[in-house]
Design a protein around this motif. Structure first.
Motif, mmCIF file in Angstrom:
data_model
loop_
_atom_site.group_PDB
_atom_site.id
_atom_site.type_symbol
_atom_site.label_atom_id
_atom_site.label_comp_id
_atom_site.label_asym_id
_atom_site.label_seq_id
_atom_site.Cartn_x
_atom_site.Cartn_y
_atom_site.Cartn_z
ATOM 1 N N ASP A 50 27.375 29.172 7.071
ATOM 2 C CA ASP A 50 28.532 28.264 7.143
ATOM 3 C C ASP A 50 29.259 28.209 5.804
ATOM 4 O OD1 ASP A 50 28.102 27.638 9.723
ATOM 5 O OD2 ASP A 50 27.579 25.537 9.410
ATOM 6 N N ILE A 81 21.509 28.574 8.328
ATOM 7 C CA ILE A 81 22.509 27.630 8.856
ATOM 8 C C ILE A 81 23.485 27.246 7.749
ATOM 9 C CG2 ILE A 81 22.832 25.314 9.799
ATOM 10 C CD1 ILE A 81 20.122 25.761 11.257
ATOM 11 N N VAL A 82 22.953 26.841 6.598
ATOM 12 C CA VAL A 82 23.836 26.424 5.507
ATOM 13 C C VAL A 82 24.512 27.636 4.861
ATOM 14 C CG1 VAL A 82 23.853 25.425 3.184
ATOM 15 C CG2 VAL A 82 22.650 24.257 5.026
ATOM 16 N N HIS A 93 16.582 15.062 10.126
ATOM 17 C CA HIS A 93 16.272 16.373 10.688
ATOM 18 C C HIS A 93 15.146 16.223 11.701
ATOM 19 C CE1 HIS A 93 18.094 17.757 6.825
ATOM 20 N NE2 HIS A 93 18.612 18.648 7.647
ATOM 21 N N GLN A 131 14.797 25.176 0.305
ATOM 22 C CA GLN A 131 14.368 24.477 1.520
ATOM 23 C C GLN A 131 13.129 23.704 1.153
ATOM 24 O OE1 GLN A 131 14.024 27.235 4.823
ATOM 25 N NE2 GLN A 131 16.239 27.477 4.980
ATOM 26 N N LEU A 134 31.136 13.952 5.940
ATOM 27 C CA LEU A 134 29.969 14.149 6.817
ATOM 28 C C LEU A 134 28.700 13.825 6.045
ATOM 29 C CD1 LEU A 134 28.798 15.441 9.487
ATOM 30 C CD2 LEU A 134 28.662 17.565 8.214
ATOM 31 N N ARG A 135 27.786 13.167 6.720
ATOM 32 C CA ARG A 135 26.503 12.843 6.105
ATOM 33 C C ARG A 135 25.421 13.224 7.105
ATOM 34 N NH1 ARG A 135 23.648 7.808 5.769
ATOM 35 N NH2 ARG A 135 25.193 6.981 7.189
ATOM 36 N N VAL A 136 24.406 13.972 6.661
ATOM 37 C CA VAL A 136 23.295 14.322 7.555
ATOM 38 C C VAL A 136 22.303 13.162 7.504
ATOM 39 C CG1 VAL A 136 21.423 15.950 8.004
ATOM 40 C CG2 VAL A 136 23.647 16.789 7.221
ATOM 41 N N ASP A 183 23.411 18.594 1.641
ATOM 42 C CA ASP A 183 22.623 18.715 2.861
ATOM 43 C C ASP A 183 23.387 19.395 3.994
ATOM 44 O OD1 ASP A 183 24.378 16.657 3.145
ATOM 45 O OD2 ASP A 183 22.894 15.136 3.712
ATOM 46 N N HIS A 184 24.581 19.845 3.730
ATOM 47 C CA HIS A 184 25.309 20.663 4.706
ATOM 48 C C HIS A 184 26.219 21.606 3.938
ATOM 49 C CE1 HIS A 184 29.083 18.159 4.557
ATOM 50 N NE2 HIS A 184 28.213 17.235 4.171
ATOM 51 N N ALA A 185 26.967 22.418 4.643
ATOM 52 C CA ALA A 185 27.642 23.542 3.980
ATOM 53 C C ALA A 185 28.811 23.132 3.081
ATOM 54 C CB ALA A 185 28.129 24.533 5.047
ATOM 55 N N GLN A 186 29.567 22.094 3.449
ATOM 56 C CA GLN A 186 30.801 21.812 2.701
ATOM 57 C C GLN A 186 30.574 21.500 1.221
ATOM 58 O OE1 GLN A 186 33.823 22.440 3.330
ATOM 59 N NE2 GLN A 186 33.529 23.047 5.437
#
Ligand SMILES: Cc1cc2nc3c(=O)[nH]c(=O)nc-3n(C[C@H](O)[C@H](O)[C@H](O)COP(=O)(O)OP(=O)(O)OC[C@H]3O[C@@H](n4cnc5c(N)ncnc54)[C@H](O)[C@@H]3O)c2cc1C
Length: 323
Positions: A101, A97-98, A191, A11, A186-188, A70-73
């Motif tokens: 998931d 969160i990550v 934040h 993080q 998906l793209r973050v 930047d995300h779980a996938q």
């Protein structure tokens, strides 16, 4: 082959405290099971920082790079790729969160058994058996895997890392996994803190927890001053969060966060079981309460019986005076 892989979560470029503690717990379980422990890191990290995970129990640190993660996938793709190459028997994540998931996605991908909210890891007959908390922490289910691979999500901050962690540097191996189409779908884009000024109480070394004994929301200023003097952050019970005295992000307990600071000062907190389960892993627990029979004194290391309105300002003053 067949060892334990721990997802070491970054993080803002730093490993979370919970990840380091989880690595150490995996090392202890692995020693008993006869399994080596490796770490999976997703994202940019230099060799020195990655190798430093050796002090917490990692033999090899696999750094997946070349993507945002930047995300779980993308994490699922990276960890599934490592599992396919190295044949890990167990993959452990800290709840976040990550992490949560990614664990769910990985379990589906690998057709693996999944235990969430694990609070203990045990070697039973040569297999990893977790304790999973349930029914408001009133029962612990013992969960073993019948699948070839077992995926575990450990309750966040269940394990605090040792202050004097030492050990050989880990070997660092880098790779760029191929991402699946849905990971790229998906793209973050940014934040935003949900609650302004919020400190992550899960990462603080010192927490001053405020409860209903403060009497009114303004009295949280006493906790903030004490936390400030100690370089810590402020936590809260559900009673005061429900009353709107303090933000939910600060809530410790069954329906809040689990924290393991080095020092937890409970101010005007009775010590209900639902609060206790969130902070009982703290290094030293100090309780300030006017009721000598309050349950908090049953598990506090140091108890002060008296009026918090008199004690806390004096304590803050003394700490400030000591510089
Ligand atoms: C399903 C469920 C989930 C829950 N989840 C959580 C959770 O996540 N976290 C959580 O905290 N709670 C949770 N609770 C609530 C929990 O049961 C308690 O009600 C709550 O923790 C009590 O908060 P408190 O200690 O601030 O208040 P109280 O229990 O009212 O205690 C206040 C204390 O302050 C002391 N006091 C009063 N005045 C002074 C003074 N002047 N000086 C010193 N001491 C003083 C009193 O002696 C008392 O011990 C949950 C409950 C349920 C049913």
């Amino acid at each position: 082959m067949g060892g334990i892989l721990v997802f070491a979560e970054l993080q803002a470029g730093t490993f979370t405290k919970g990840s380091l503690g989880l690595l150490e717990a995996a090392r202890d379980a692995g020693a008993s099971l006869g399994l080596t422990v490796d770490a999976a890191v997703c994202g940019a990290i230099d060799d020195g920082a990655a190798a430093g995970l050796g002090a917490h129990g990692a033999v090899t640190v696999h750094v997946s790079e070349g993507h945002a993660f930047d995300h779980a996938q993308p994490v699922v793709d990276a960890v599934a790729d490592l599992q396919a190459r190295e044949g890990y028997r167990y993959v452990l994540f800290g709840a976040s969160i990550v992490g949560s998931d990614a664990a769910a996605g990985l379990a589906v991908r690998l057709d693996a058994g999944l235990v969430i909210d694990a609070v203990e890891l045990h070697d039973e007959g040569g297999s990893l058996v977790t304790r999973r908390s349930g029914l408001g922490d009133s029962v612990l289910a013992h969960c073993a895997f019948t699948s070839a691979v077992g995926v575990v999500v450990v309750r966040s901050n269940t394990y605090a890392p040792a202050e004097d962690a030492a050990g050989s540097p880990a070997a660092v191996r880098r790779s760029t996994p191929a991402l699946s189409a849905h990971a790229l779908a998906l793209r973050v884009t940014g934040h935003e803190a949900a609650e302004q000024g919020g400190v992550d109480i899960g990462e603080a070394d010192v927490l001053v927890g405020g409860g209903r004994g403060l009497g009114k929301p303004e009295a949280f200023a006493l906790c903030e001053a004490l936390a400030g003097a100690l370089g810590g952050a402020v936590a809260a019970t559900r009673a005061v969060v429900d009353a709107g005295w303090y933000p939910y992000a600060s809530q410790v307990g069954q329906t809040g966060k689990t924290v393991t600071p080095k020092l937890y000062i409970a101010v005007g907190i009775s010590g209900a079981i639902q609060h206790k389960v969130g902070m009982q892993g703290s290094g030293t627990i100090v309780a300030i309460n006017k009721d000598a029979n309050a349950p908090i004194f049953d598990f506090a290391d140091l108890g002060v019986v008296g009026d918090l309105h008199a004690i806390v300002p004096k304590l803050t003053e003394l700490i400030r005076a000591r510089g």
